[in-house]
Scaffold this active site. Sequence first.
Site, PDB file in Angstrom:
ATOM      1  N   GLU A 187      -6.855   4.210 -14.998  1.00  0.00           N
ATOM      2  CA  GLU A 187      -6.851   4.313 -13.543  1.00  0.00           C
ATOM      3  C   GLU A 187      -7.147   5.727 -13.052  1.00  0.00           C
ATOM      4  OE1 GLU A 187      -3.643   0.857 -12.329  1.00  0.00           O
ATOM      5  OE2 GLU A 187      -2.863   2.719 -13.202  1.00  0.00           O
ATOM      6  N   GLY A 195      -0.295  -6.197  -6.568  1.00  0.00           N
ATOM      7  CA  GLY A 195      -0.542  -7.591  -6.249  1.00  0.00           C
ATOM      8  C   GLY A 195      -0.382  -7.831  -4.760  1.00  0.00           C
ATOM      9  N   VAL A 199       5.593 -10.863 -10.158  1.00  0.00           N
ATOM     10  CA  VAL A 199       5.599 -12.052  -9.305  1.00  0.00           C
ATOM     11  C   VAL A 199       4.286 -12.786  -9.540  1.00  0.00           C
ATOM     12  CG1 VAL A 199       5.613 -12.920  -6.944  1.00  0.00           C
ATOM     13  CG2 VAL A 199       7.107 -11.009  -7.575  1.00  0.00           C
ATOM     14  N   MET A 227       5.474  -2.168  -9.144  1.00  0.00           N
ATOM     15  CA  MET A 227       6.697  -1.861  -9.876  1.00  0.00           C
ATOM     16  C   MET A 227       7.022  -0.367  -9.868  1.00  0.00           C
ATOM     17  SD  MET A 227       5.989  -4.365 -13.161  1.00  0.00           S
ATOM     18  CE  MET A 227       7.654  -4.278 -13.836  1.00  0.00           C
ATOM     19  N   ASP A 228       6.430   0.395  -8.929  1.00  0.00           N
ATOM     20  CA  ASP A 228       6.572   1.845  -9.042  1.00  0.00           C
ATOM     21  C   ASP A 228       6.567   2.629  -7.735  1.00  0.00           C
ATOM     22  OD1 ASP A 228       3.468   2.035  -8.699  1.00  0.00           O
ATOM     23  OD2 ASP A 228       3.762   0.841 -10.505  1.00  0.00           O
ATOM     24  N   ASP A 246      -4.553  -8.662  -8.031  1.00  0.00           N
ATOM     25  CA  ASP A 246      -4.238 -10.094  -8.133  1.00  0.00           C
ATOM     26  C   ASP A 246      -3.520 -10.537  -6.872  1.00  0.00           C
ATOM     27  OD1 ASP A 246      -1.147 -10.349  -8.640  1.00  0.00           O
ATOM     28  OD2 ASP A 246      -1.781  -8.726  -9.959  1.00  0.00           O
TER      29      ASP A 246
END
Length: 221
Positions: free
Chosen positions: A11, A77, A140, A160-161, A184
Amino acid sequence: MILIESVFMPEVQPLIDNMLTLETGELVGRIYSRGIIGQNEVTVTSGFIGKVEAAAITQKMIDRFSPGIVVLVSGAGALDTSLKPGDIIAGTEFQEYDLIVPARSNSTRITSVDSSTIEHVQSFFPDAKLGKIVSGDRLVADAKERDRLYKETAALCLDMDSAAVARVCQLNSIPFAVFKVILDMCDEYSERDFSENFKLYATKPAEIIFSILKRHILDVK
């Protein structure tokens, strides 16, 4: 000094590949590269899954490099189903969706972002969408759960961060900005979509930041 972080090394690879490298090293098992992009000194690192690792690595990097700004670039997401893979989200508010503290609900929200960096991104990439990002320590991959979280939080996307990095920066009184790319839709196809879209879009936030760093001085500290 600008600290730029990501979850996965690919990334931020465009930044590493195009900087004038001054130093490479390792801190708590994570590789970092320090160098120059444009007139900006930057340190780039990656490698955390979940809020605990995100917070720990961010704090260690702050302690070591004393950055004037922290920028997080990585994937997310979508909770808002009007979004699509490849969309860029600039976070304006952050919250842990799995931290339930009823008596202190407002205190779990973080809004002290670096507005000037967001403005630069908007000028270079006007399609970027501004809004809330929520973070939690689980994936999720269920449309009903996604829709429930969207209804409860009104967040554009989930990761998550971001909330952990935002909280660490807030506690250290350091300006920060978060730029996410949608990979996603937080539904039953998330694993497949993430794998496919990571190859297509994962570097997009870093490429935008690189374009800005070449032309502007972001760290005015």
